[in-house]
Design a protein around this motif. Structure first.
Motif, short mmCIF file in Angstrom:
data_model
loop_
_atom_site.label_atom_id
_atom_site.label_comp_id
_atom_site.label_asym_id
_atom_site.label_seq_id
_atom_site.Cartn_x
_atom_site.Cartn_y
_atom_site.Cartn_z
N GLY A 138 0.79 -1.23 0.00
CA GLY A 138 0.00 0.00 0.00
C GLY A 138 0.81 1.26 0.00
O GLY A 138 0.26 2.36 -0.04
N PHE A 139 2.16 1.15 0.09
CA PHE A 139 3.02 2.34 0.12
C PHE A 139 4.14 2.21 -0.91
O PHE A 139 4.67 1.12 -1.15
CB PHE A 139 3.64 2.53 1.51
N ARG A 140 4.45 3.37 -1.49
CA ARG A 140 5.57 3.38 -2.40
C ARG A 140 6.87 3.27 -1.58
O ARG A 140 6.89 3.64 -0.40
CB ARG A 140 5.57 4.68 -3.22
N PRO A 141 7.97 2.78 -2.20
CA PRO A 141 9.24 2.64 -1.46
C PRO A 141 9.66 3.94 -0.81
O PRO A 141 9.70 4.99 -1.45
CB PRO A 141 10.22 2.22 -2.57
N GLY A 142 9.92 3.87 0.51
CA GLY A 142 10.39 5.02 1.27
C GLY A 142 9.31 5.95 1.76
O GLY A 142 9.61 6.97 2.39
N LYS A 143 8.03 5.64 1.51
CA LYS A 143 6.94 6.54 1.87
C LYS A 143 6.12 6.07 3.08
O LYS A 143 5.27 6.81 3.56
CB LYS A 143 6.00 6.73 0.68
N ALA A 144 6.36 4.86 3.55
CA ALA A 144 5.57 4.36 4.69
C ALA A 144 5.93 5.12 5.96
O ALA A 144 7.09 5.42 6.21
CB ALA A 144 5.83 2.86 4.88
N PRO A 145 4.94 5.48 6.81
CA PRO A 145 5.21 6.21 8.05
C PRO A 145 5.89 5.33 9.09
O PRO A 145 5.93 4.10 8.98
CB PRO A 145 3.81 6.64 8.50
N LEU A 146 6.40 5.97 10.15
CA LEU A 146 7.16 5.29 11.19
C LEU A 146 6.38 4.16 11.84
O LEU A 146 6.90 3.05 12.01
CB LEU A 146 7.60 6.31 12.25
N ASN A 147 5.08 4.43 12.22
CA ASN A 147 4.33 3.40 12.94
C ASN A 147 4.10 2.16 12.08
O ASN A 147 4.08 1.03 12.56
CB ASN A 147 3.01 3.97 13.45
N VAL A 148 3.95 2.36 10.76
CA VAL A 148 3.74 1.22 9.85
C VAL A 148 5.03 0.40 9.72
O VAL A 148 5.02 -0.83 9.75
CB VAL A 148 3.25 1.71 8.47
N ILE A 149 6.16 1.11 9.59
CA ILE A 149 7.46 0.42 9.48
C ILE A 149 7.76 -0.36 10.76
O ILE A 149 8.27 -1.47 10.73
CB ILE A 149 8.59 1.43 9.19
N GLU A 150 7.39 0.24 11.93
CA GLU A 150 7.62 -0.44 13.21
C GLU A 150 6.87 -1.77 13.26
O GLU A 150 7.40 -2.78 13.73
CB GLU A 150 7.19 0.44 14.38
N LYS A 151 5.64 -1.77 12.78
CA LYS A 151 4.87 -3.01 12.77
C LYS A 151 5.47 -4.03 11.80
O LYS A 151 5.40 -5.24 12.04
CB LYS A 151 3.42 -2.71 12.38
N GLN A 152 6.06 -3.53 10.71
CA GLN A 152 6.60 -4.42 9.68
C GLN A 152 7.91 -5.08 10.14
O GLN A 152 8.10 -6.27 9.96
CB GLN A 152 6.84 -3.62 8.39
N VAL A 153 8.85 -4.29 10.70
CA VAL A 153 10.19 -4.83 11.02
C VAL A 153 10.46 -4.91 12.52
O VAL A 153 11.44 -5.52 12.94
CB VAL A 153 11.29 -3.97 10.35
N GLY A 154 9.61 -4.28 13.33
CA GLY A 154 9.82 -4.30 14.77
C GLY A 154 10.56 -3.06 15.23
O GLY A 154 11.43 -2.53 14.52
N PRO A 155 10.27 -2.56 16.43
CA PRO A 155 10.90 -1.33 16.94
C PRO A 155 12.41 -1.49 17.17
O PRO A 155 13.15 -0.53 17.07
CB PRO A 155 10.15 -1.07 18.25
N GLU A 156 12.84 -2.72 17.48
CA GLU A 156 14.27 -2.93 17.76
C GLU A 156 15.12 -2.64 16.53
O GLU A 156 16.19 -2.02 16.62
CB GLU A 156 14.54 -4.36 18.24
N ALA A 157 14.64 -3.07 15.36
CA ALA A 157 15.39 -2.85 14.12
C ALA A 157 15.52 -1.36 13.81
O ALA A 157 16.56 -0.88 13.36
CB ALA A 157 14.72 -3.58 12.96
N ILE A 158 14.43 -0.62 14.06
CA ILE A 158 14.46 0.82 13.80
C ILE A 158 15.40 1.52 14.77
O ILE A 158 16.18 2.40 14.40
CB ILE A 158 13.04 1.41 13.89
N GLU A 159 15.35 1.13 16.06
CA GLU A 159 16.22 1.76 17.05
C GLU A 159 17.69 1.48 16.72
O GLU A 159 18.55 2.34 16.87
CB GLU A 159 15.87 1.26 18.45
N GLU A 160 17.97 0.25 16.31
CA GLU A 160 19.36 -0.12 15.99
C GLU A 160 19.89 0.72 14.84
O GLU A 160 21.01 1.23 14.89
CB GLU A 160 19.42 -1.61 15.62
N GLU A 161 19.05 0.90 13.80
CA GLU A 161 19.49 1.72 12.67
C GLU A 161 19.55 3.19 13.06
O GLU A 161 20.43 3.92 12.60
CB GLU A 161 18.55 1.53 11.47
N ALA A 162 18.67 3.61 13.94
CA ALA A 162 18.71 5.01 14.40
C ALA A 162 20.00 5.29 15.15
O ALA A 162 20.59 6.37 14.99
CB ALA A 162 17.50 5.29 15.29
N VAL A 163 20.43 4.34 15.97
CA VAL A 163 21.69 4.50 16.69
C VAL A 163 22.85 4.63 15.72
O VAL A 163 23.72 5.49 15.85
CB VAL A 163 21.91 3.32 17.66
#
Length: 318
Positions: A43-68
């Motif tokens: 439902g989203f073009r590459p790079g356009k999905a919002p944060l909460n949707v990405i969190e559900k897709q890959v998990g918050p840990e993956a996002i935090e790790e990349e954020a660090v």
């Protein structure tokens, strides 16, 4: 950004860096956009999905790790610049803590080495030049004679200077750590029978061995026991007792050439014995001076190191 520095005993510095939560949240959003470009979200073009949707897709840990990772790329160089720390090499991130909406990053940074010289100008050692003696020259000439020795079989008992061919084997009286007693496998070995005046410290299989062969005739058999010294060069044999079985197979007289003009001409372009002696003396003098200078300089450097304070991080030693 708040930075707290704590010097460590091993010439490193601990940097505690406090980052506001808004800064970290911004890094998480950038991380989500980065992940969204690599992950297909329905439902989203590459790079356009919002944060909460990405969190559900890959998990918050993956996002935090990349954020660090994203934050550290920007944060670490800035921390070094603001703190004035000059690193010797890459630092390490020891831990991340969260407290009251803030993130604290704890870095360990190896510092550039420091050398504070002591009062080296007062270092003094006497220098004594080593002179070349006739004994030194004779030793070189004797080695040259040894290289041109002629071996002739004889039927008499062993004498000093002979080459004795022995059927030799050796065993430890007590097994080694592997439970083995064999020390020397039975085989025929040539042994030069050294004179009493020769330094036998490095003689094989033990100091003074060849002297015990004197008087033995061809086909004679004997057994020799030896206890190795506590400072023997063979560490695993120190203080150990061993037994050697010997059978004399053959004896050869070692005939050394006379030291005359014919001998020295066979060695190279020398007119006479005096010319050879002169070259040996010059060569020994050069070698002695080089060795003397090296030892003298090393002694000075060691003393300067002793007087100086040298600091370096463990990573440098590794």
């Amino acid at each position: 950004m708040k930075i707290e520095q704590t010097p460590l005993e091993d010439h490193q510095v601990q940097l505690k860096v406090e980052v506001e939560n808004d800064t970290f949240e911004g890094a998480k959003r950038r991380a989500a956009r980065s992940i969204a470009k690599r992950v297909k979200v329905p439902g989203f073009r590459p790079g356009k999905a919002p944060l909460n949707v990405i969190e559900k897709q890959v998990g918050p840990e993956a996002i935090e790790e990349e954020a660090v990772d994203l934050l550290l790329e920007e944060l670490y160089p800035q921390v070094l610049e603001e703190s004035g720390v000059e690193p010797w090499g890459p630092g390490s991130l020891d831990k991340i803590e969260e407290d009251k909406g803030k993130r604290q990053f704890e870095f360990r940074v190896p510092l550039s080495p420091e050398v504070n010289l002591g009062d080296y100008s007062k270092v003094r050692f006497p220098y004594k030049e080593k002179k070349v003696t006739k004994k030194d020259i004779d030793e070189v000439i004797n080695n040259l004679r040894e290289q041109q020795a002629v071996l002739e079989p004889v039927e008499r008992p062993v004498e000093e200077g002979d080459m004795a061919y022995l059927l030799l084997s050796g065993k430890r009286d007590k097994p080694d750590k592997d439970g083995k007693t064999d020390l020397i496998a039975e085989n025929t070995y040539p042994v030069i029978v050294e004179g009493k005046s020769v330094d036998a410290a490095t003689e094989w299989p033990f100091p003074g061995f060849s002297q015990q062969l004197i008087g033995l005739a061809p086909e004679d058999e004997t057994t020799i026991s030896h206890t190795f010294d506590k400072d023997s060069e063979y560490e695993d044999l120190r203080g150990q007792k061993a037994t050697f079985n010997i059978k004399v197979k053959e004896i050869k007289d070692r005939i050394l050439p006379e030291v005359n003009d014919d001998f020295v001409k066979s060695l190279g372009d020398y007119e006479n014995v005096e010319a050879l002696n002169t070259e040996i003396k010059d060569s020994l003098k050069s070698n002695f001076n080089q060795k003397q200078n090296d030892e003298y300089e090393n002694k000075i450097v060691e003393k300067i190191i002793e007087l100086s304070e040298i600091k370096f991080p463990p990573q440098m030693l590794d």
